[in-house]
Design an enzyme around this catalytic site. Structure first.
Site, mmCIF file in Angstrom:
data_model
loop_
_atom_site.group_PDB
_atom_site.id
_atom_site.type_symbol
_atom_site.label_atom_id
_atom_site.label_comp_id
_atom_site.label_asym_id
_atom_site.label_seq_id
_atom_site.Cartn_x
_atom_site.Cartn_y
_atom_site.Cartn_z
ATOM 1 N N TYR A 126 108.895 92.231 -82.753
ATOM 2 C CA TYR A 126 108.824 91.579 -81.438
ATOM 3 C C TYR A 126 110.161 90.955 -81.033
ATOM 4 O O TYR A 126 110.208 89.847 -80.500
ATOM 5 C CB TYR A 126 107.714 90.517 -81.433
ATOM 6 C CG TYR A 126 106.341 91.119 -81.310
ATOM 7 C CD1 TYR A 126 105.797 91.418 -80.061
ATOM 8 C CD2 TYR A 126 105.587 91.436 -82.433
ATOM 9 C CE1 TYR A 126 104.547 91.993 -79.934
ATOM 10 C CE2 TYR A 126 104.330 92.016 -82.320
ATOM 11 C CZ TYR A 126 103.810 92.295 -81.066
ATOM 12 O OH TYR A 126 102.570 92.865 -80.951
ATOM 13 N N TYR B 121 93.732 91.360 -78.264
ATOM 14 C CA TYR B 121 94.779 91.830 -79.180
ATOM 15 C C TYR B 121 94.147 91.996 -80.555
ATOM 16 O O TYR B 121 93.606 91.051 -81.125
ATOM 17 C CB TYR B 121 95.959 90.854 -79.273
ATOM 18 C CG TYR B 121 96.969 91.302 -80.306
ATOM 19 C CD1 TYR B 121 97.895 92.295 -80.005
ATOM 20 C CD2 TYR B 121 96.958 90.768 -81.588
ATOM 21 C CE1 TYR B 121 98.803 92.738 -80.961
ATOM 22 C CE2 TYR B 121 97.858 91.206 -82.545
ATOM 23 C CZ TYR B 121 98.774 92.183 -82.226
ATOM 24 O OH TYR B 121 99.654 92.625 -83.178
ATOM 25 N N ASP C 154 86.362 90.258 -84.988
ATOM 26 C CA ASP C 154 87.722 90.206 -85.513
ATOM 27 C C ASP C 154 88.097 88.753 -85.792
ATOM 28 O O ASP C 154 88.503 88.018 -84.888
ATOM 29 C CB ASP C 154 88.676 90.842 -84.497
ATOM 30 C CG ASP C 154 90.129 90.826 -84.956
ATOM 31 O OD1 ASP C 154 90.429 90.192 -85.991
ATOM 32 O OD2 ASP C 154 90.974 91.437 -84.270
ATOM 33 N N LYS D 233 95.499 87.525 -92.298
ATOM 34 C CA LYS D 233 96.270 86.304 -92.081
ATOM 35 C C LYS D 233 96.019 85.262 -93.173
ATOM 36 O O LYS D 233 96.585 85.337 -94.250
ATOM 37 C CB LYS D 233 96.023 85.757 -90.680
ATOM 38 C CG LYS D 233 96.689 86.619 -89.593
ATOM 39 C CD LYS D 233 96.813 85.904 -88.301
ATOM 40 C CE LYS D 233 97.469 86.779 -87.221
ATOM 41 N NZ LYS D 233 98.884 87.063 -87.487
#
Length: 421
Positions: free
Chosen positions: A15, A142, A234, A263
């Site tokens: 990014y 996302y 999710d 994560k």
């Protein structure tokens, strides 16, 4: 050459527009809530290094457990073999999830956890000779950067170069009490074609920490269940305490068919993804016909080191001290959110558990590319705080080990920066 020069010579950062980006800051070590650069400067990691570091950096207990495992078994193929850390992790995790979650499939990260979930749903229908291929998702979603995960993410400048290669998805708004009936009508239009519904529960993270109510999601999930639409929850971001409860699922009465995790799963120690599912999903792949096998795998599936890190992180997460810290952070955020709501340069303050977000008012619309983000990012760095604005959307996702004093230091600097810009 110094570290920054060497880095720019060989590395391509995520990014990041490499032509215009500042040199990356070399981090030499981490300890607790702090990161230290190669010059000895320290920074409070207020975003948990992309939302992964639950217990702070270089946690001694996780390090000890991983070190012991490294000297015992570092890796083994997970096809035809198994090991204690993977079995124990699956057992421990499933005890914390909705009761219908009965099986665990390991992968490498959040995107792959989502890819596995999508393949489970699509092949589940295929194995049962059901002609269902369409997928339902939220606008602004996302779910990752691999092709399947991109396909079920909201269309944006991030996905535009690949637009014609992404599969068809039906996008709907997140539910509210006002639009829920309209959403039901939209779904009924495609009822016989929709194989699954994938969603980020309560918070759309990368979209700008957009938040919505559990009650409205429950209603939508109940409706999807009645239409025999499988549900993929999710929890890559929302899992492991971020929402103030262990999982966003703890706010819901309806249960998903499949759940995705990554994560905070290993406490930010190393990469790992998990996809859990119900026995109904699992049983659709059980057959004497080998062609009904779920043909998916990764070289490092259920890596023993990552499993051990996750086990250690979960132990820390469940202890009373961490649970009390999560509640303390949530309460401090709540109090500070009242202060932010009264600030003339702030709008759309929202909070769920340890996640606090707000928008900075300026002459440009709210956007990931709003230029004020870079200005604010640099200002906080100069004050020894790592923030990563999503354009003009600011947020805090701190490690659970952060002290009240360290949080107050961040709050004080936020107010100073708001007055400065």
């Amino acid at each position: 050459m110094n570290l920054q020069e060497r880095d720019r010579a060989v590395n391509w950062h995520p990014y990041t527009q490499m032509k215009t980006a500042d040199d990356a800051i070399p981090i030499a070590k981490g300890k607790g809530v702090y990161l230290f650069d190669d010059k000895g400067n320290k920074y409070i990691d207020a975003v948990s290094s992309w939302w992964v570091t639950l217990h702070g950096h270089a946690h001694p207990y996780i390090a000890q457990r991983v070190s012991e495992q490294l000297n015992t078994l570092e890796q083994v193929i997970f096809a035809g073999f198994t090991h204690e850390p993977a079995i124990q992790l699956s057992e421990n995790l499933l005890k914390l999830l909705p009761q219908n979650q009965q099986k665990v499939f390991y992968s490498d990260n959040g995107s792959t956890a989502v890819e596995v979930a999508l393949k489970m749903c699509i092949q589940n229908a295929y194995n049962q000779r059901k002609e269902k291929t369409k997928i339902l998702a939220f606008k602004n979603a996302y779910h990752g950067d691999t092709f399947g995960a991109m396909s079920v993410s909201g269309r944006s400048v991030w996905t535009k170069p690949f637009g014609e290669m992404l599969f068809e998805v039906i996008f709907i708004d997140t539910p509210t009490s006002e639009n829920i009936e309209d959403l039901k009508s939209q779904i009924l239009t495609y009822q016989d074609e929709v194989v699954c519904f994938i969603y980020e529960p309560l918070i759309q993270g990368a979209a700008g920490m957009l938040m919505y109510n559990a009650e409205d999601l429950d209603k939508l999930m109940k409706f999807c269940r009645a239409q025999e639409i499988l549900m993929i929850q999710d929890e890559v971001f929302t899992g492991f305490g971020r929402t103030g409860k262990l999982f966003a699922a703890n706010y819901l009465s309806e249960k998903p068919d499949i759940m995705c995790f990554s994560k905070g799963l290993t406490g930010g120690t190393m990469p790992m993804g998990i996809t859990t599912c119900s026995n109904e999903i699992y049983n659709a792949f059980l057959s004497d016909d080998k062609y009904k096998t779920l043909f998916h795998g990764h070289s490092f599936t259920a890596n023993p080191l990552a499993c051990t890190a996750a086990l250690a992180s979960m132990e820390l997460l469940l202890n009373n001290e961490t649970q009390q810290s999560i509640q303390r952070i949530s309460e401090q955020h709540f109090c500070f959110s009242k202060v932010l709501r009264g600030h003339s340069k702030v709008e759309n303050v929202r909070q769920t558990g340890t996640i606090l977000a707000w928008e900075i008012k300026n002459d440009h619309k709210t956007s990931y590319f709003n230029e004020i983000g870079k200005k604010v990012y640099d200002e906080f760095l100069s004050r020894g705080i790592i923030m990563r604005p999503l354009g003009n959307v600011m947020y805090l996702v701190p490690p659970y080990c952060i002290s009240s004093e360290e949080l107050n230091f961040i709050y004080e600097n936020i107010l100073e920066v708001l007055n400065f810009i």
